[in-house]
Design a protein around this motif. Sequence first.
Motif, mmCIF file in Angstrom:
data_model
loop_
_atom_site.group_PDB
_atom_site.id
_atom_site.type_symbol
_atom_site.label_atom_id
_atom_site.label_comp_id
_atom_site.label_asym_id
_atom_site.label_seq_id
_atom_site.Cartn_x
_atom_site.Cartn_y
_atom_site.Cartn_z
ATOM 1 N N UNK A 1 0.832 -1.208 0.000
ATOM 2 C CA UNK A 1 0.000 0.000 0.000
ATOM 3 C C UNK A 1 0.868 1.261 0.000
ATOM 4 N N UNK A 2 1.985 1.205 0.717
ATOM 5 C CA UNK A 2 2.872 2.368 0.770
ATOM 6 C C UNK A 2 3.457 2.669 -0.603
ATOM 7 N N UNK A 3 3.923 1.621 -1.297
ATOM 8 C CA UNK A 3 4.492 1.814 -2.637
ATOM 9 C C UNK A 3 3.426 2.317 -3.594
ATOM 10 N N UNK A 4 2.227 1.777 -3.459
ATOM 11 C CA UNK A 4 1.123 2.226 -4.308
ATOM 12 C C UNK A 4 0.813 3.698 -4.061
ATOM 13 N N UNK A 5 0.894 4.119 -2.817
ATOM 14 C CA UNK A 5 0.605 5.506 -2.465
ATOM 15 C C UNK A 5 1.720 6.441 -2.965
ATOM 16 N N UNK A 6 2.971 5.988 -2.848
ATOM 17 C CA UNK A 6 4.095 6.826 -3.269
ATOM 18 C C UNK A 6 4.004 7.198 -4.741
ATOM 19 N N UNK A 7 3.557 6.254 -5.579
ATOM 20 C CA UNK A 7 3.539 6.524 -7.014
ATOM 21 C C UNK A 7 2.416 7.459 -7.418
ATOM 22 N N UNK A 8 1.538 7.785 -6.494
ATOM 23 C CA UNK A 8 0.527 8.798 -6.765
ATOM 24 C C UNK A 8 1.096 10.204 -6.590
ATOM 25 N N UNK A 9 2.324 10.276 -6.114
ATOM 26 C CA UNK A 9 3.028 11.542 -6.011
ATOM 27 C C UNK A 9 3.976 11.683 -7.209
ATOM 28 N N UNK A 10 4.526 12.851 -7.401
ATOM 29 C CA UNK A 10 5.370 13.095 -8.565
ATOM 30 C C UNK A 10 6.839 12.707 -8.351
ATOM 31 N N UNK A 11 7.225 12.404 -7.116
ATOM 32 C CA UNK A 11 8.655 12.223 -6.828
ATOM 33 C C UNK A 11 9.279 11.066 -7.604
ATOM 34 N N UNK A 12 8.680 9.875 -7.524
ATOM 35 C CA UNK A 12 9.279 8.709 -8.180
ATOM 36 C C UNK A 12 9.342 8.879 -9.693
ATOM 37 N N UNK A 13 8.270 9.432 -10.267
ATOM 38 C CA UNK A 13 8.266 9.660 -11.707
ATOM 39 C C UNK A 13 9.279 10.740 -12.091
ATOM 40 N N UNK A 14 9.373 11.764 -11.267
ATOM 41 C CA UNK A 14 10.351 12.816 -11.519
ATOM 42 C C UNK A 14 11.774 12.307 -11.411
ATOM 43 N N UNK A 15 11.990 11.375 -10.476
ATOM 44 C CA UNK A 15 13.314 10.782 -10.327
ATOM 45 C C UNK A 15 13.720 10.038 -11.594
ATOM 46 N N UNK A 16 12.783 9.311 -12.198
ATOM 47 C CA UNK A 16 13.078 8.600 -13.437
ATOM 48 C C UNK A 16 13.400 9.581 -14.560
ATOM 49 N N UNK A 17 12.643 10.669 -14.639
ATOM 50 C CA UNK A 17 12.885 11.674 -15.677
ATOM 51 C C UNK A 17 14.271 12.295 -15.510
ATOM 52 N N UNK A 18 14.589 12.723 -14.306
ATOM 53 C CA UNK A 18 15.876 13.380 -14.047
ATOM 54 C C UNK A 18 17.033 12.427 -14.313
ATOM 55 N N UNK A 19 16.898 11.172 -13.858
ATOM 56 C CA UNK A 19 17.977 10.202 -14.044
ATOM 57 C C UNK A 19 18.222 9.916 -15.521
ATOM 58 N N UNK A 20 17.161 9.653 -16.275
ATOM 59 C CA UNK A 20 17.329 9.291 -17.683
ATOM 60 C C UNK A 20 17.785 10.480 -18.530
ATOM 61 N N UNK A 21 17.161 11.635 -18.345
ATOM 62 C CA UNK A 21 17.595 12.820 -19.087
ATOM 63 C C UNK A 21 19.017 13.209 -18.704
ATOM 64 N N UNK A 22 19.338 13.080 -17.425
ATOM 65 C CA UNK A 22 20.687 13.416 -16.972
ATOM 66 C C UNK A 22 21.746 12.540 -17.620
#
Length: 217
Positions: free
Chosen positions: A13-34
């Motif tokens: 449930x915690x992991x499911x809740x975290x992905x409703x926020x922008x942080x994890x998705x933003x981390x993927x964007x920053x890492x890949x673009x970087x």
Amino acid sequence: MSICQDFKSSPICAISKWQDQRFLWGLMVVAMLGLVILAHSFFQNYLYMLPCEQCVYIRFSMLVMALGGLVAIINPKNVVCKIIGYVFGIYGAIIGIMYSVKLHGIHEAVHGDDPFGVQGCSTDPNFPFGLPLAEWAPDWFKPTGDCGYDAPIVPEGVELDAIQKFFTEFYADGWYLIPSAKFMDMAQCTLIAYVLSLALLVIMLGSWLYTKFCKNK
């Protein structure tokens, strides 16, 4: 309740809740673009380490993952945005694994006892869906190097500054995580990054599907 307490009490449930926020998705964007910007701006243009066919494919796969993250960031709680984010992210990670495995195989072959006859590298790339990326952005997606040979090739007449000189000598035998020991070539490092990314995406997707469709049954 804190993040740690949430995770301890119900990890799924915690992991499911975290992905409703922008942080994890933003981390993927920053890492890949970087990583793409680092490869292009620092290694290619500053250190003269020319990209090969598999290298530009790897760049493409990272940008696909970044695009998925950008779509999900629009509204992580929206089902359509989230599904598009997963489709692009997982697809990018899977093809990235394939490109990395192929590049590592070529790297091992060309640095082996009998490098002759090695196939798999072209200056005319074929991107998925027929995208003419080499024509649209040749400096980013046109292969100018040979697969497996990723040492700096400094043009004649170019005077290097102190930092360039240090790093071109540092990577004189090719890109390795630890060049002095020739430990982990670029393909192995990108492979690990893709595998970890894919594992995280699958865990996130599984947690979301479980809480959405199975938890309340």
